[in-house]
Design a protein around this motif. Sequence first.
Motif, short mmCIF file in Angstrom:
data_model
loop_
_atom_site.label_atom_id
_atom_site.label_comp_id
_atom_site.label_asym_id
_atom_site.label_seq_id
_atom_site.Cartn_x
_atom_site.Cartn_y
_atom_site.Cartn_z
N SER A 252 40.61 31.87 37.65
CA SER A 252 40.31 32.93 38.46
C SER A 252 40.18 32.55 39.61
O SER A 252 40.11 31.33 40.03
N SER A 276 45.82 42.72 33.12
CA SER A 276 44.78 43.12 32.85
C SER A 276 44.82 43.64 31.39
O SER A 276 43.71 43.58 30.75
N ASP A 302 50.14 44.69 37.77
CA ASP A 302 48.77 44.64 37.45
C ASP A 302 48.31 43.49 37.12
O ASP A 302 47.57 42.83 36.00
N THR A 304 45.91 40.27 37.17
CA THR A 304 44.48 39.79 37.24
C THR A 304 44.24 38.38 37.74
O THR A 304 43.22 38.17 37.98
#
Length: 347
Positions: A252, A276, A302, A304
């Motif tokens: 992350s 995602s 998309d 993430t």
Amino acid sequence: MSTLAPRRSEPPRSEPPRTGPDRPDPYGPARVVVRQHRWTLRATATLLALVAAVTAVSRLLTDRFADRFATTGCSVEHTVTGCGDTVRSYLDDQYLMHTLQSWAGLLVLVLPALVGAFTAGPLIARELETGTYRLAWSQSVSPARWLAAKLAVPAVPLLAGVSLVSAASTWARARTGSEYPLDWFDTPVYVATGTAPVAYALAGLAVGALTGLLVRRTVAASSLAALATGALIAAFGYFRSALRPPRTVVLSDSADGVSGGPPADSWVVHTGQLTSGGRRLPVDVCWLNDVESQTRCVADHDITGMFADYHPASHFWPLQLVETGILLVLAALAVVLAFRVLRRRHG
């Protein structure tokens, strides 16, 4: 008239056991192999013992250099005034020890190919090519006993020496790391530690025996056996990460950069982008020079975050045992095929 007294019977003399056609010497074929290749066997055992000694001594010297450097008050990360020469000398010593251990691992890595070449060529194919095997078979030695001796005699010093090298390498890897650590998943380190070296040595011996019986030409058999064993080592090096399911961690983004990575001393086998919905994309799918284009690409796909598949250090022994089991099965199959080939061609 006097009579002659009967002669006293003498006790039968003990005779040494006969080892002729009626009672063959069970160790005769092994003695012949030892005598024919005694210098090669001695050189192999001496070389493996030397590798084990170099590995152990280099690890001990690494710790000794680290302890001596700690008493100087200098630091590699924060070099203070007057420590330049001390730090350079310390790093040079550590790098030398690192190089010695790396070369020892490389020698163990190529050892199975050398064993396969020797077994296929000078040990088996040369006798089949020159016809000297007929002399052994005419001395009440069956083809099966002849081949069994060819495999058993080199296996004894080989297994003893490889086990010694493996024990020294495993002990050295478990010691405190140096400034130049050896990663456990590097192929030269991995193949020289644990149970894998013994399995690779037996596989090289079995592949060499089968190749020698099939080719029956010294040079060709040695070359093909070395190539086959080398291909086996390369194949396991390529598919090793799939022998056990890896763990996955999601990376992350944070203010301090990417967080949540694999633990230290882990073997990262695959990384990529994560959407995602959990779909995996290549790691370089949005690596563009233009920041605006890269941002648009991340939004379009998309994306993430990122993921990483890795093997922690605790997977070392499970991977070793699985690989060892597969290699031993392959070695057993090669030995069975070798005896079947010998039986089909020579009865």
